[in-house]
Design a protein around this motif. Structure first.
Motif, PDB file in Angstrom:
ATOM      1  N   GLY A 137      -5.466  17.021  -9.811  1.00 61.04           N
ATOM      2  CA  GLY A 137      -6.362  16.848  -9.190  1.00 61.04           C
ATOM      3  C   GLY A 137      -7.126  17.874  -8.469  1.00 61.04           C
ATOM      4  O   GLY A 137      -6.457  19.184  -8.695  1.00 61.04           O
ATOM      5  N   ALA A 138      -8.290  18.109  -7.943  1.00 62.49           N
ATOM      6  CA  ALA A 138      -8.776  19.345  -7.131  1.00 62.49           C
ATOM      7  C   ALA A 138      -9.574  18.498  -5.993  1.00 62.49           C
ATOM      8  O   ALA A 138      -9.839  17.497  -5.727  1.00 62.49           O
ATOM      9  CB  ALA A 138      -9.845  19.855  -8.022  1.00 62.49           C
ATOM     10  N   LEU A 139      -9.829  19.411  -4.793  1.00 63.62           N
ATOM     11  CA  LEU A 139     -10.473  19.137  -3.848  1.00 63.62           C
ATOM     12  C   LEU A 139     -11.399  20.361  -3.402  1.00 63.62           C
ATOM     13  O   LEU A 139     -10.902  21.461  -3.607  1.00 63.62           O
ATOM     14  CB  LEU A 139      -9.549  18.634  -2.509  1.00 63.62           C
ATOM     15  CG  LEU A 139      -8.688  19.470  -1.760  1.00 63.62           C
ATOM     16  CD1 LEU A 139      -8.481  19.143  -0.379  1.00 63.62           C
ATOM     17  CD2 LEU A 139      -7.627  19.622  -2.476  1.00 63.62           C
ATOM     18  N   TRP A 140     -12.803  19.888  -2.716  1.00 60.54           N
ATOM     19  CA  TRP A 140     -13.774  20.882  -2.510  1.00 60.54           C
ATOM     20  C   TRP A 140     -14.113  20.611  -1.240  1.00 60.54           C
ATOM     21  O   TRP A 140     -14.426  19.405  -0.721  1.00 60.54           O
ATOM     22  CB  TRP A 140     -14.784  20.638  -3.732  1.00 60.54           C
ATOM     23  CG  TRP A 140     -16.230  21.225  -3.225  1.00 60.54           C
ATOM     24  CD1 TRP A 140     -16.486  22.092  -2.447  1.00 60.54           C
ATOM     25  CD2 TRP A 140     -17.421  20.820  -4.176  1.00 60.54           C
ATOM     26  NE1 TRP A 140     -17.916  22.416  -2.357  1.00 60.54           N
ATOM     27  CE2 TRP A 140     -18.204  21.516  -3.495  1.00 60.54           C
ATOM     28  CE3 TRP A 140     -17.802  19.933  -4.883  1.00 60.54           C
ATOM     29  CZ2 TRP A 140     -19.708  21.532  -3.794  1.00 60.54           C
ATOM     30  CZ3 TRP A 140     -18.903  19.733  -5.607  1.00 60.54           C
ATOM     31  CH2 TRP A 140     -19.953  20.566  -4.763  1.00 60.54           C
ATOM     32  N   ALA A 141     -14.013  21.708  -0.393  1.00 56.48           N
ATOM     33  CA  ALA A 141     -14.459  21.508   0.878  1.00 56.48           C
ATOM     34  C   ALA A 141     -15.496  22.897   1.193  1.00 56.48           C
ATOM     35  O   ALA A 141     -15.200  24.070   0.600  1.00 56.48           O
ATOM     36  CB  ALA A 141     -13.117  21.837   2.073  1.00 56.48           C
ATOM     37  N   SER A 142     -16.417  22.430   1.953  1.00 51.39           N
ATOM     38  CA  SER A 142     -17.280  23.635   2.461  1.00 51.39           C
ATOM     39  C   SER A 142     -16.882  24.279   3.919  1.00 51.39           C
ATOM     40  O   SER A 142     -16.835  23.386   4.751  1.00 51.39           O
ATOM     41  CB  SER A 142     -18.649  22.987   2.757  1.00 51.39           C
ATOM     42  OG  SER A 142     -19.816  23.906   3.005  1.00 51.39           O
ATOM     43  N   VAL A 143     -16.729  25.601   3.865  1.00 48.43           N
ATOM     44  CA  VAL A 143     -16.091  26.038   4.961  1.00 48.43           C
ATOM     45  C   VAL A 143     -16.896  27.081   5.454  1.00 48.43           C
ATOM     46  O   VAL A 143     -17.452  27.909   4.768  1.00 48.43           O
ATOM     47  CB  VAL A 143     -14.644  26.775   4.810  1.00 48.43           C
ATOM     48  CG1 VAL A 143     -13.994  27.224   6.027  1.00 48.43           C
ATOM     49  CG2 VAL A 143     -13.551  25.769   3.959  1.00 48.43           C
ATOM     50  N   ASN A 144     -17.193  27.244   6.833  1.00 48.81           N
ATOM     51  CA  ASN A 144     -17.841  28.279   7.447  1.00 48.81           C
ATOM     52  C   ASN A 144     -17.259  29.578   7.573  1.00 48.81           C
ATOM     53  O   ASN A 144     -16.212  29.456   8.572  1.00 48.81           O
ATOM     54  CB  ASN A 144     -19.001  27.688   8.535  1.00 48.81           C
ATOM     55  CG  ASN A 144     -19.804  28.677   9.090  1.00 48.81           C
ATOM     56  OD1 ASN A 144     -19.451  29.741   9.783  1.00 48.81           O
ATOM     57  ND2 ASN A 144     -21.112  28.221   8.726  1.00 48.81           N
ATOM     58  N   LEU A 145     -17.851  30.578   6.958  1.00 52.45           N
ATOM     59  CA  LEU A 145     -17.009  31.857   7.183  1.00 52.45           C
ATOM     60  C   LEU A 145     -18.033  32.878   7.326  1.00 52.45           C
ATOM     61  O   LEU A 145     -19.045  32.969   6.562  1.00 52.45           O
ATOM     62  CB  LEU A 145     -16.076  32.341   5.833  1.00 52.45           C
ATOM     63  CG  LEU A 145     -15.021  31.300   5.529  1.00 52.45           C
ATOM     64  CD1 LEU A 145     -14.535  31.616   4.314  1.00 52.45           C
ATOM     65  CD2 LEU A 145     -13.937  31.466   6.838  1.00 52.45           C
ATOM     66  N   SER A 146     -18.098  33.548   8.306  1.00 47.58           N
ATOM     67  CA  SER A 146     -18.859  34.691   8.665  1.00 47.58           C
ATOM     68  C   SER A 146     -20.488  33.874   8.915  1.00 47.58           C
ATOM     69  O   SER A 146     -21.396  34.765   8.358  1.00 47.58           O
ATOM     70  CB  SER A 146     -18.921  35.711   7.510  1.00 47.58           C
ATOM     71  OG  SER A 146     -17.540  36.371   7.648  1.00 47.58           O
ATOM     72  N   GLY A 147     -20.493  32.922   9.295  1.00 45.45           N
ATOM     73  CA  GLY A 147     -21.690  32.200   9.422  1.00 45.45           C
ATOM     74  C   GLY A 147     -22.376  31.908   8.232  1.00 45.45           C
ATOM     75  O   GLY A 147     -23.655  31.249   8.308  1.00 45.45           O
ATOM     76  N   THR A 148     -21.702  31.713   7.216  1.00 42.52           N
ATOM     77  CA  THR A 148     -22.081  31.214   5.827  1.00 42.52           C
ATOM     78  C   THR A 148     -21.255  30.005   5.434  1.00 42.52           C
ATOM     79  O   THR A 148     -20.090  29.988   5.432  1.00 42.52           O
ATOM     80  CB  THR A 148     -22.085  32.421   4.764  1.00 42.52           C
ATOM     81  OG1 THR A 148     -22.958  33.264   4.999  1.00 42.52           O
ATOM     82  CG2 THR A 148     -22.574  31.736   3.243  1.00 42.52           C
ATOM     83  N   ASP A 149     -21.959  29.085   4.752  1.00 40.66           N
ATOM     84  CA  ASP A 149     -21.009  27.991   4.052  1.00 40.66           C
ATOM     85  C   ASP A 149     -20.401  28.478   2.673  1.00 40.66           C
ATOM     86  O   ASP A 149     -21.289  28.529   1.932  1.00 40.66           O
ATOM     87  CB  ASP A 149     -21.710  26.653   3.991  1.00 40.66           C
ATOM     88  CG  ASP A 149     -22.137  25.995   5.457  1.00 40.66           C
ATOM     89  OD1 ASP A 149     -21.316  26.144   6.407  1.00 40.66           O
ATOM     90  OD2 ASP A 149     -23.054  25.394   5.371  1.00 40.66           O
ATOM     91  N   VAL A 150     -19.197  28.448   2.766  1.00 47.55           N
ATOM     92  CA  VAL A 150     -18.387  28.884   1.287  1.00 47.55           C
ATOM     93  C   VAL A 150     -17.898  27.541   0.831  1.00 47.55           C
ATOM     94  O   VAL A 150     -17.179  26.943   1.213  1.00 47.55           O
ATOM     95  CB  VAL A 150     -17.371  30.012   1.868  1.00 47.55           C
ATOM     96  CG1 VAL A 150     -16.752  30.394   0.325  1.00 47.55           C
ATOM     97  CG2 VAL A 150     -17.916  31.145   2.557  1.00 47.55           C
TER      98      VAL A 150
END
Length: 285
Positions: A137-150
């Motif tokens: 499987g896989a999982l996908w998260a949006s993480v805020n780094l340096s003010g940007t959603d990665v």
């Protein structure tokens, strides 16, 4: 169904630190780590989520992708390893079970202290006629780094060549990296069970950059097996709006003992991005 936990910051662990600073000219330098923890069973036969947490803490990462976690499994004492490691590190955790039997689970996780949101967690295809293969499987998260959603996608691919290719096609397709919400910057990382000579690796690097192949970096570093690393099967792939500044494996005695893989650490810089999709968004199959 358990998908994600939210935990508050715990006390700091007393571990070593990398000598490199977290700031460079041009802004913040986030650290991304991928680590197959082998259900927290070390090469010395010792089972210890705490030791895994100590290894991770020594790297001071901002985002951690973990593979092969046991949650509530009898073979590892019923411990929720994802929860225990996250709590020790003072991080939030998003967990996805690739395998679920009754109340026992086995899968992957993304940990971070940064603001994050789980976008997707799902199974990847196996091989028709091979139901005995371990589910992936896989999982996908949006993480805020340096003010940007990665967009961060963590996965653990299968052991058979055709199985991996089917799983990579799924990851490059419209439900993952080709999805309209998967806009730059993007990081795909984990245990791919694929060396740089494999077709699976070449398929991925036709769309994303291998962090270890970035210009001006030292020779790529193997991660498996941890006692004598010979194979480069753990990878971090990045889109064009991410600059790779440094790549390291942690090769301390503790890291060599804690799991059969070494952790792979990547320092990055987020470049100016206008929310473009990575090139994989236009790939078919």
């Amino acid at each position: 169904m358990r998908v994600a936990y939210e935990l508050h910051r715990a006390g700091p662990l007393r571990v070593g630190r990398f000598k490199h600073g977290r700031k460079r000219e041009g802004g913040e330098v986030p650290r991304i780590l991928t680590y197959n923890v082998h259900r927290c069973l070390g090469t010395d036969g010792q089972l210890s989520p705490t030791r895994i947490a100590d290894v991770i803490a020594a790297c001071e990462p901002d985002v951690v992708a973990l593979q092969e976690l046991d949650v509530g499994r009898a073979r590892t004492g019923g411990i929720d390893q994802a929860h225990a490691i996250a709590q020790a590190l003072g991080m939030h955790v998003h967990f996805h079970a690739s395998l679920r039997v009754h109340q026992e689970e086995y899968g992957n996780a993304i940990l971070t202290r940064r603001p994050s949101q789980l976008v997707k967690a799902a199974a990847l295809p196996g091989l028709t006629g091979k139901p005995s293969l371990e589910p992936r499987g896989a999982l996908w998260a949006s993480v805020n780094l340096s003010g940007t959603d990665v967009q961060v996608i963590n996965t653990h691919l299968g052991l058979r060549r055709h199985e991996r290719l089917a799983q990579i096609d799924a990851l490059l397709g419209p439900h993952w990296l080709g999805h309209r919400a998967c806009r730059e910057p993007v990081i795909l990382l984990g245990d791919f069970n694929a060396s740089p000579r494999s077709r699976a690796y070449r398929r991925l690097t036709s769309h994303l950059w291998d962090a270890q192949a970035a210009p001006r970096l030292s020779r790529p570093k193997a991660t498996f097996p941890s006692r004598l690393p010979l194979l480069r099967i753990d990878h971090v792939f990045v889109s064009r709006s991410i600059r790779v500044l440094r790549v390291e494996t942690l090769r301390t005695p503790l890291a060599r003992a804690a799991s059969d893989h070494l952790p792979l650490l990547v320092e990055i810089q987020i470049l100016q991005s206008r929310g473009h999709r990575p090139s994989v968004a236009y790939a078919q199959g």
